[in-house]
Design a protein around this motif. Structure first.
Motif, PDB file in Angstrom:
ATOM      1  N   LYS A  48       0.958  -1.187   0.126  1.00  0.00           N
ATOM      2  CA  LYS A  48      -0.070  -0.060   0.003  1.00  0.00           C
ATOM      3  C   LYS A  48       0.795   1.129   0.172  1.00  0.00           C
ATOM      4  O   LYS A  48       1.879   1.473   0.539  1.00  0.00           O
ATOM      5  CB  LYS A  48      -0.892  -0.038   1.337  1.00  0.00           C
ATOM      6  CG  LYS A  48      -1.769  -1.385   1.220  1.00  0.00           C
ATOM      7  CD  LYS A  48      -2.840  -1.031   2.627  1.00  0.00           C
ATOM      8  CE  LYS A  48      -3.675  -2.266   2.455  1.00  0.00           C
ATOM      9  NZ  LYS A  48      -4.571  -2.300   3.742  1.00  0.00           N
ATOM     10  N   MET A  49       0.577   2.079  -0.744  1.00  0.00           N
ATOM     11  CA  MET A  49       1.253   3.375  -1.035  1.00  0.00           C
ATOM     12  C   MET A  49       0.737   4.414   0.000  1.00  0.00           C
ATOM     13  O   MET A  49       0.019   4.029   0.728  1.00  0.00           O
ATOM     14  CB  MET A  49       1.206   3.881  -2.524  1.00  0.00           C
ATOM     15  CG  MET A  49       1.850   2.995  -3.445  1.00  0.00           C
ATOM     16  SD  MET A  49       1.624   3.800  -5.215  1.00  0.00           S
ATOM     17  CE  MET A  49       2.165   2.203  -6.256  1.00  0.00           C
ATOM     18  N   ALA A  50       1.751   5.400   0.304  1.00  0.00           N
ATOM     19  CA  ALA A  50       1.364   6.500   1.252  1.00  0.00           C
ATOM     20  C   ALA A  50       1.626   7.813   1.038  1.00  0.00           C
ATOM     21  O   ALA A  50       2.394   8.164  -0.247  1.00  0.00           O
ATOM     22  CB  ALA A  50       2.148   5.938   2.612  1.00  0.00           C
ATOM     23  N   GLY A  51       0.844   8.866   1.492  1.00  0.00           N
ATOM     24  CA  GLY A  51       1.189  10.245   1.338  1.00  0.00           C
ATOM     25  C   GLY A  51       0.775  10.950  -0.073  1.00  0.00           C
ATOM     26  O   GLY A  51       0.947  12.029  -0.400  1.00  0.00           O
ATOM     27  N   LEU A  52      -0.100  10.021  -0.712  1.00  0.00           N
ATOM     28  CA  LEU A  52      -0.811  10.757  -1.859  1.00  0.00           C
ATOM     29  C   LEU A  52      -1.775  11.238  -1.637  1.00  0.00           C
ATOM     30  O   LEU A  52      -2.516  11.211  -0.457  1.00  0.00           O
ATOM     31  CB  LEU A  52      -1.014   9.530  -3.027  1.00  0.00           C
ATOM     32  CG  LEU A  52       0.025   8.751  -3.480  1.00  0.00           C
ATOM     33  CD1 LEU A  52      -0.199   7.360  -4.170  1.00  0.00           C
ATOM     34  CD2 LEU A  52       1.160   9.438  -4.220  1.00  0.00           C
ATOM     35  N   ASP A  53      -2.617  12.381  -2.639  1.00  0.00           N
ATOM     36  CA  ASP A  53      -3.876  12.932  -2.264  1.00  0.00           C
ATOM     37  C   ASP A  53      -4.750  11.858  -2.720  1.00  0.00           C
ATOM     38  O   ASP A  53      -5.007  11.416  -3.815  1.00  0.00           O
ATOM     39  CB  ASP A  53      -3.711  14.190  -3.130  1.00  0.00           C
ATOM     40  CG  ASP A  53      -5.092  14.968  -3.096  1.00  0.00           C
ATOM     41  OD1 ASP A  53      -6.009  14.438  -2.831  1.00  0.00           O
ATOM     42  OD2 ASP A  53      -5.097  16.168  -3.531  1.00  0.00           O
ATOM     43  N   PRO A  54      -5.749  11.627  -1.803  1.00  0.00           N
ATOM     44  CA  PRO A  54      -6.661  10.612  -2.009  1.00  0.00           C
ATOM     45  C   PRO A  54      -7.727  11.005  -3.048  1.00  0.00           C
ATOM     46  O   PRO A  54      -8.253  10.109  -3.987  1.00  0.00           O
ATOM     47  CB  PRO A  54      -7.508  10.190  -0.889  1.00  0.00           C
ATOM     48  CG  PRO A  54      -7.085  11.466   0.450  1.00  0.00           C
ATOM     49  CD  PRO A  54      -5.803  12.008  -0.305  1.00  0.00           C
ATOM     50  N   GLY A  55      -7.906  12.245  -3.466  1.00  0.00           N
ATOM     51  CA  GLY A  55      -8.986  12.705  -4.338  1.00  0.00           C
ATOM     52  C   GLY A  55      -8.160  12.816  -5.794  1.00  0.00           C
ATOM     53  O   GLY A  55      -9.002  13.118  -6.885  1.00  0.00           O
ATOM     54  N   ARG A  56      -6.929  12.792  -6.013  1.00  0.00           N
ATOM     55  CA  ARG A  56      -6.295  12.908  -7.388  1.00  0.00           C
ATOM     56  C   ARG A  56      -6.111  11.603  -7.916  1.00  0.00           C
ATOM     57  O   ARG A  56      -6.124  10.611  -7.381  1.00  0.00           O
ATOM     58  CB  ARG A  56      -5.088  13.451  -7.157  1.00  0.00           C
ATOM     59  CG  ARG A  56      -5.064  14.990  -6.776  1.00  0.00           C
ATOM     60  CD  ARG A  56      -3.493  15.550  -6.573  1.00  0.00           C
ATOM     61  NE  ARG A  56      -3.400  16.325  -7.515  1.00  0.00           N
ATOM     62  CZ  ARG A  56      -2.620  17.401  -7.617  1.00  0.00           C
ATOM     63  NH1 ARG A  56      -1.493  17.465  -6.373  1.00  0.00           N
ATOM     64  NH2 ARG A  56      -2.206  18.187  -8.780  1.00  0.00           N
ATOM     65  N   MET A  57      -6.219  11.734  -9.197  1.00  0.00           N
ATOM     66  CA  MET A  57      -5.991  10.468 -10.203  1.00  0.00           C
ATOM     67  C   MET A  57      -4.245  10.504 -10.481  1.00  0.00           C
ATOM     68  O   MET A  57      -3.611  11.661 -10.675  1.00  0.00           O
ATOM     69  CB  MET A  57      -6.546  10.459 -11.342  1.00  0.00           C
ATOM     70  CG  MET A  57      -8.325  10.634 -10.928  1.00  0.00           C
ATOM     71  SD  MET A  57      -8.687   9.101 -10.253  1.00  0.00           S
ATOM     72  CE  MET A  57      -8.430   7.788 -11.443  1.00  0.00           C
ATOM     73  N   TYR A  58      -3.616   9.319 -10.224  1.00  0.00           N
ATOM     74  CA  TYR A  58      -2.293   9.338 -10.797  1.00  0.00           C
ATOM     75  C   TYR A  58      -2.000   8.320 -11.931  1.00  0.00           C
ATOM     76  O   TYR A  58      -2.458   7.401 -11.819  1.00  0.00           O
ATOM     77  CB  TYR A  58      -1.476   8.873  -9.525  1.00  0.00           C
ATOM     78  CG  TYR A  58      -1.415  10.016  -8.339  1.00  0.00           C
ATOM     79  CD1 TYR A  58      -0.450  10.850  -8.230  1.00  0.00           C
ATOM     80  CD2 TYR A  58      -2.334   9.862  -7.420  1.00  0.00           C
ATOM     81  CE1 TYR A  58      -0.283  11.733  -7.355  1.00  0.00           C
ATOM     82  CE2 TYR A  58      -2.486  10.734  -6.590  1.00  0.00           C
ATOM     83  CZ  TYR A  58      -1.387  11.764  -6.445  1.00  0.00           C
ATOM     84  OH  TYR A  58      -1.386  12.591  -5.206  1.00  0.00           O
ATOM     85  N   LYS A  59      -1.278   8.639 -12.842  1.00  0.00           N
ATOM     86  CA  LYS A  59      -0.677   8.019 -13.943  1.00  0.00           C
ATOM     87  C   LYS A  59       0.499   7.288 -13.756  1.00  0.00           C
ATOM     88  O   LYS A  59       1.246   7.823 -13.172  1.00  0.00           O
ATOM     89  CB  LYS A  59      -0.656   8.822 -15.238  1.00  0.00           C
ATOM     90  CG  LYS A  59      -0.359   8.075 -16.535  1.00  0.00           C
ATOM     91  CD  LYS A  59      -0.611   8.756 -17.840  1.00  0.00           C
ATOM     92  CE  LYS A  59      -0.329   8.188 -18.785  1.00  0.00           C
ATOM     93  NZ  LYS A  59      -0.411   8.878 -20.079  1.00  0.00           N
ATOM     94  N   VAL A  60       0.550   5.759 -14.157  1.00  0.00           N
ATOM     95  CA  VAL A  60       1.542   5.091 -13.813  1.00  0.00           C
ATOM     96  C   VAL A  60       2.632   5.031 -14.871  1.00  0.00           C
ATOM     97  O   VAL A  60       2.145   4.628 -15.977  1.00  0.00           O
ATOM     98  CB  VAL A  60       0.750   3.650 -13.349  1.00  0.00           C
ATOM     99  CG1 VAL A  60       2.116   2.604 -13.114  1.00  0.00           C
ATOM    100  CG2 VAL A  60       0.198   3.799 -12.261  1.00  0.00           C
ATOM    101  N   HIS A  61       3.914   4.958 -14.831  1.00  0.00           N
ATOM    102  CA  HIS A  61       4.970   4.861 -15.626  1.00  0.00           C
ATOM    103  C   HIS A  61       6.145   4.242 -14.981  1.00  0.00           C
ATOM    104  O   HIS A  61       6.643   4.957 -14.077  1.00  0.00           O
ATOM    105  CB  HIS A  61       5.180   6.369 -16.316  1.00  0.00           C
ATOM    106  CG  HIS A  61       6.281   6.133 -17.259  1.00  0.00           C
ATOM    107  ND1 HIS A  61       6.269   5.452 -18.366  1.00  0.00           N
ATOM    108  CD2 HIS A  61       7.675   6.624 -17.261  1.00  0.00           C
ATOM    109  CE1 HIS A  61       7.672   5.629 -18.907  1.00  0.00           C
ATOM    110  NE2 HIS A  61       8.530   6.042 -18.295  1.00  0.00           N
TER     111      HIS A  61
END
Length: 114
Positions: A48-61
Motif C-alpha cells: 500500500k502506498m502512502a502520502g498521496l492525495d486521495p482525491g487525485r488521479m495518478y498515471k503510472v509509468h
C-alpha cells in the motif's frame, strides 16, 4: 525533494522492501519496490502506498523497465485513495530472455497526478 515513506522494511522478513517519495504538492511520486528473496509458488503481497492525495488521479509509468513487455499498470490511471488502500500487484520476475533471468527483481514506478 519531498516526503519519504518507508513502506516495507527489508529487515522484517517479508522478503521484499519498499519505499516512496512524494512531492510536497502531492503532484508526483516515485515508488520503489525490491524482491529480496526467491519465491516459489508464493504470493507477493501488494504494498500500500502512502502520502498521496486521495482525491487525485495518478498515471503510472515504470522508470527502470528492462522487461520485453510493460507492466500491466503502465499508462493506467488510479486514484490516490486506491493506491493507498490497495497498492499495485508486482510481478514475481522480469520478462527477460532466459540467459538474462535472475532471482531478484525491482521496480521503480513514477506516479504523475492528472
Amino acid at each position: 525533494l519531498g516526503d519519504i515513506y518507508r513502506l516495507v522494511s527489508p529487515y522484517d522478513e517479508h522478503n521484499m522492501a519498499s519505499m516512496m517519495y512524494v512531492s510536497p504538492e502531492k503532484s508526483e511520486a516515485v515508488f520503489y519496490w525490491w524482491k529480496t528473496e526467491t519465491f516459489y509458488d508464493d504470493h507477493l503481497p501488494r504494498v500500500k502506498m502512502a502520502g498521496l492525495d486521495p482525491g487525485r488521479m495518478y498515471k503510472v509509468h515504470e522508470l527502470n523497465r528492462i522487461d520485453k513487455t510493460p507492466l500491466q499498470h503502465e499508462g493506467k490511471t488510479y486514484s490516490g485513495r486506491f493506491l493507498m488502500d490497495n497498492g499495485l500487484e508486482m510481478p514475481y520476475s522480469h520478462d527477460l530472455d532466459y540467459h538474462k533471468l535472475v532471482d531478484w527483481s525491482s521496480r521503480v514506478i513514477y506516479l504523475e497526478a492528472q
